[in-house]
Scaffold this motif. Sequence first.
Motif, PDB file in Angstrom:
ATOM      1  N   ASN A 150      20.870   9.200  58.964  1.00  0.00           N
ATOM      2  CA  ASN A 150      20.701   7.971  60.031  1.00  0.00           C
ATOM      3  C   ASN A 150      20.408   6.560  59.704  1.00  0.00           C
ATOM      4  OD1 ASN A 150      21.201  10.331  61.710  1.00  0.00           O
ATOM      5  ND2 ASN A 150      19.160  10.682  62.343  1.00  0.00           N
ATOM      6  N   ASP A 151      19.645   6.637  58.672  1.00  0.00           N
ATOM      7  CA  ASP A 151      18.857   4.925  58.404  1.00  0.00           C
ATOM      8  C   ASP A 151      19.510   4.620  57.002  1.00  0.00           C
ATOM      9  OD1 ASP A 151      17.480   2.859  58.199  1.00  0.00           O
ATOM     10  OD2 ASP A 151      15.765   3.875  58.612  1.00  0.00           O
ATOM     11  N   ALA A 152      20.600   3.659  57.406  1.00  0.00           N
ATOM     12  CA  ALA A 152      21.468   3.519  55.872  1.00  0.00           C
ATOM     13  C   ALA A 152      20.628   2.379  55.409  1.00  0.00           C
ATOM     14  CB  ALA A 152      22.770   2.681  56.171  1.00  0.00           C
ATOM     15  N   ARG A 153      19.623   1.725  55.909  1.00  0.00           N
ATOM     16  CA  ARG A 153      19.056   0.492  55.393  1.00  0.00           C
ATOM     17  C   ARG A 153      18.053   1.088  54.279  1.00  0.00           C
ATOM     18  NH1 ARG A 153      19.051  -3.809  52.946  1.00  0.00           N
ATOM     19  NH2 ARG A 153      17.179  -5.285  53.202  1.00  0.00           N
ATOM     20  N   ARG A 154      17.422   2.230  54.614  1.00  0.00           N
ATOM     21  CA  ARG A 154      16.337   2.772  53.727  1.00  0.00           C
ATOM     22  C   ARG A 154      16.637   2.905  52.372  1.00  0.00           C
ATOM     23  NH1 ARG A 154      13.037   6.925  57.728  1.00  0.00           N
ATOM     24  NH2 ARG A 154      12.683   5.773  59.418  1.00  0.00           N
ATOM     25  N   THR A 155      18.084   3.356  51.997  1.00  0.00           N
ATOM     26  CA  THR A 155      18.326   3.508  50.647  1.00  0.00           C
ATOM     27  C   THR A 155      19.475   2.580  50.186  1.00  0.00           C
ATOM     28  OG1 THR A 155      19.912   4.881  51.379  1.00  0.00           O
ATOM     29  CG2 THR A 155      17.786   5.910  50.809  1.00  0.00           C
ATOM     30  N   LYS A 156      20.050   1.774  51.076  1.00  0.00           N
ATOM     31  CA  LYS A 156      20.961   0.891  50.571  1.00  0.00           C
ATOM     32  C   LYS A 156      20.507  -0.488  50.614  1.00  0.00           C
ATOM     33  CE  LYS A 156      24.643   3.493  52.559  1.00  0.00           C
ATOM     34  NZ  LYS A 156      26.019   3.842  53.481  1.00  0.00           N
ATOM     35  N   SER A 157      21.113  -1.343  49.526  1.00  0.00           N
ATOM     36  CA  SER A 157      20.631  -2.672  49.646  1.00  0.00           C
ATOM     37  C   SER A 157      21.561  -3.762  50.063  1.00  0.00           C
ATOM     38  CB  SER A 157      20.337  -3.130  47.944  1.00  0.00           C
ATOM     39  OG  SER A 157      21.783  -2.875  47.251  1.00  0.00           O
ATOM     40  N   ARG A 158      22.551  -3.000  50.371  1.00  0.00           N
ATOM     41  CA  ARG A 158      23.611  -3.901  51.199  1.00  0.00           C
ATOM     42  C   ARG A 158      23.268  -4.523  52.514  1.00  0.00           C
ATOM     43  NH1 ARG A 158      26.371  -1.365  55.263  1.00  0.00           N
ATOM     44  NH2 ARG A 158      26.071   0.904  55.445  1.00  0.00           N
ATOM     45  N   ARG A 159      24.065  -5.334  53.082  1.00  0.00           N
ATOM     46  CA  ARG A 159      23.752  -5.913  54.320  1.00  0.00           C
ATOM     47  C   ARG A 159      23.597  -5.164  55.454  1.00  0.00           C
ATOM     48  NH1 ARG A 159      22.754  -9.133  57.894  1.00  0.00           N
ATOM     49  NH2 ARG A 159      24.295 -10.459  59.238  1.00  0.00           N
ATOM     50  N   PHE A 160      22.679  -5.509  56.442  1.00  0.00           N
ATOM     51  CA  PHE A 160      22.135  -4.523  57.462  1.00  0.00           C
ATOM     52  C   PHE A 160      21.616  -5.438  58.679  1.00  0.00           C
ATOM     53  CE2 PHE A 160      19.588  -1.849  60.099  1.00  0.00           C
ATOM     54  CZ  PHE A 160      20.602  -0.791  60.559  1.00  0.00           C
ATOM     55  N   MET A 161      22.072  -4.922  59.873  1.00  0.00           N
ATOM     56  CA  MET A 161      21.651  -5.666  60.980  1.00  0.00           C
ATOM     57  C   MET A 161      21.539  -4.548  61.845  1.00  0.00           C
ATOM     58  SD  MET A 161      24.037  -5.597  63.707  1.00  0.00           S
ATOM     59  CE  MET A 161      25.704  -4.842  63.694  1.00  0.00           C
ATOM     60  N   GLU A 162      20.748  -4.924  63.267  1.00  0.00           N
ATOM     61  CA  GLU A 162      20.659  -3.996  64.358  1.00  0.00           C
ATOM     62  C   GLU A 162      20.310  -4.935  65.291  1.00  0.00           C
ATOM     63  OE1 GLU A 162      18.692   0.081  65.691  1.00  0.00           O
ATOM     64  OE2 GLU A 162      18.140  -0.691  64.003  1.00  0.00           O
ATOM     65  N   GLY A 163      20.940  -4.914  66.666  1.00  0.00           N
ATOM     66  CA  GLY A 163      20.927  -5.921  67.667  1.00  0.00           C
ATOM     67  C   GLY A 163      21.037  -5.059  69.086  1.00  0.00           C
ATOM     68  N   TRP A 164      20.186  -5.635  70.133  1.00  0.00           N
ATOM     69  CA  TRP A 164      20.133  -4.745  71.342  1.00  0.00           C
ATOM     70  C   TRP A 164      20.726  -5.857  72.585  1.00  0.00           C
ATOM     71  CZ3 TRP A 164      17.115  -4.452  67.412  1.00  0.00           C
ATOM     72  CH2 TRP A 164      16.602  -3.301  66.868  1.00  0.00           C
ATOM     73  N   TYR A 165      21.273  -5.542  73.371  1.00  0.00           N
ATOM     74  CA  TYR A 165      21.854  -6.407  74.390  1.00  0.00           C
ATOM     75  C   TYR A 165      21.452  -5.879  75.808  1.00  0.00           C
ATOM     76  CZ  TYR A 165      25.549  -8.552  77.040  1.00  0.00           C
ATOM     77  OH  TYR A 165      26.364  -9.480  78.108  1.00  0.00           O
TER      78      TYR A 165
END
Length: 611
Positions: A150-165
Amino acid sequence: KMTGRRRRCYCFRRPLVAVLLLLHALSSSETPPPWHVGAFVVVVAPPFASFSPVSGGTTIPTRRTTTQIHVLYAANDGGSSNTNTAAAEASPPAPQDGGGRAYPQQTPHSGRHFLPSHPSYHHRRRRRKRDRIRSVLRRLGTRCGIGIGNDARRTKSRRFMEGWYYRLTLPPSQGNASFAFIFSIDDPVGRGGSRDGTDLSLSAAQVMGPDDGYIVQADRDDTKFWAWEAAQGLGCTFEWNDDDAASSINLGEQQQQQQQEEMNRMTTAMRPDEWRRRVRTGFQVLPTSLQGRLVARDGTERDAVVLGGTYTNDNDGDHGGGAKPTPTPAVCDFDMSIRPLSGWGDDGNGDGNDARRQRSTAGWLAGFAVFEPHWQVTLADARATGTVNWNGTRYDFADAPFYAEKNWGGAFPSKWYWVQCNAFDGYGRLSVTAGGGTRKIPFGQTESLGMVSIHYDGVFYEAVPWTGSMEWDVDCWGKWILNGRCTSGERLFEAEVRATCDPETTPGVTLRAPTQNDGLAYFCRDSFLADTTLSLWALRWDDDMKDYVRVDGPPIIDCATSQQGGVEVGGGPWWDTWKATSNMKQPMRSLVAFPYKISRLRQKIFGPKDQ
C-alpha cells in the motif's frame, strides 16, 4: 504459564464484567445508577470502533482502548460534582487516528499512503519473517515496474506525492461562488530524517476562490505535515501563535529541555477549539470538519511566488535572481463542519453494510502500486456548514454542497481532464464525477482511460473501463463531452455529461499540480463556472440488435442542469481536441473486473437486490 483455555477465559473476563454491568444499568429502575452509562461504552465497544466526542456533536475514532475498565466519570451522588469530571467535559480528548471507520460512507484509501517525516512516526519495530518477505517482494516489484504494497514511499526512493482536494459550492444567492481547498505533500523525507529530502520536498496549501482568485502557502519543512493512516485526518501548522510558541531565551535549562521535548513530539490532530487558539497559519482536516487560516501569496503572480520561501514586502534588497518583491499576502480563513452523504458506492439502508458498499475509484487493484497515479473520490456528495473569510469578504453557509477526492503516486498523469458537479438545479442529492487521462502501467507502458460515475438518491451508477465503455471529446479549453456505458454489473445504464464555458469570458485559472521533474508547478487549468448537463438512461439487451439499447420510457435523469460545474484540463500538450475511447489493456481489465463478474453471477442466480 496459563493454558490456552485459561488464557482465553482471562482475556474475556474483564469485558464480560463490563457487559454485565452495562446490562444491569440499562435494566434497572428509572432511578439513575451510581455511575454514568457512558463510562462503559468505550470499553464494551470493539477497540477499532471506539469514538470520542468533539464539538458539534460529531464523533471521531480514537486509538485502541485497553481491556482494563476505566470509570471515565465520577460517581453520581445526586448533587455533588467532581473536579475531574468538569475538567473532562470542558476539555474533551483530542481526536486521534483509530482502526475503525469515522462514518459509514468512508471509502477505501481515505487514510494516508505516505509516511510522515517527523521522527515520532518512526518507531523501531522487530521485523518479522512476513515483513522481510514483503520487503523482498517490493524490491523485486520495483525492478519490474510493479509496486507491491500500500505504501510505495516507505521502500522506494523515487518521487512521491500525495494530495487532497475539497470543493465547496455556495448557492446562487452568494454569487455562485465556489472554493477549492487543495493540500499536498511532495517527496517527504521519510524514515525519521535518515533519508535526505529532495529539492522538490514541500508541504503546500492552495485555495481557489471566487472571481478566479488563487492563493498558495507552502513550507519546505515537511515534518510539519501530519496525517492519519486509518481515516481522513491531516494537517500542517505553518506558524504557531506567539503565546503558544514562546521564546526559550529566558527559560532555564529544565524548561528548555521540556520545550525541546514538546517540539519533538509528533504534531497531530487537535480539538477544533484548541486549533483556533494555538495556530496562526495552517490547516487541519478531520473526518467531519475542515478548518484553516492562510496568510498566502497570490498564486497568479508567478514571478513573485517562491514556494516554501519567506515573505518580503520591501522594495530593496536581493529578491533572488531579480524576482519582483512579494505583494501583500492574501488572507483566507475557513472553518466548517461536514455531513457525509455519499462516499463512492451505494448508501446503506440501515442494514449495517454501508462500508461494504464503498469502492475504490480505480478498482480493487488501487490497493497496490500498479497504476500511476492513484485516484480516490472520498466524498462524492456531502453538506458543509460554516464560514469562509476570503480577503475580507465573509461567506456564511449552511448545508452547502461539498466534495472531496485525493491522489497519490509519482506525479499526476501526463494528460487528463475532469468534470464534477453536485449542485444541480432542482435536485437534492445528485452528484457526478467524470474524468480520464493517460496513466502509467507496469513494464513502462501507458494507457488512456476515462470514467463517468453518478450518485443519485443513494444509488451509485459507475461506468468504468472494466464494466463497459467510455468515450470523450474534450477541447483544449471550453468543451467536455463524455459518454459512458455500463454493460456489466448490477445496473446497466448509459450516462452523458456535457460541460461548456466561453474561453473569453471564463478563461479559468492556472493551478499548480505535482509534476515528475519540477515538483509542484503550473500544470492545469480549472473553472467552477461551466454550464453542465447530465442525462442517465437505463439499458437492456436487445436480441435483434445484439447490443444494449436504452429502455423505453423516460430516462432516469433527464437533462439535469447546473451553472456551477467544475472543469479541468491538465498536462499536455493540448494542441487540439482530444477524442478517444477507453481501452484498458489485458490482463488488468479482467483482474479489475473480477469482483463485478462475481456480482453479476450472483445476481443471475439469486435475482437483483432491492433498490
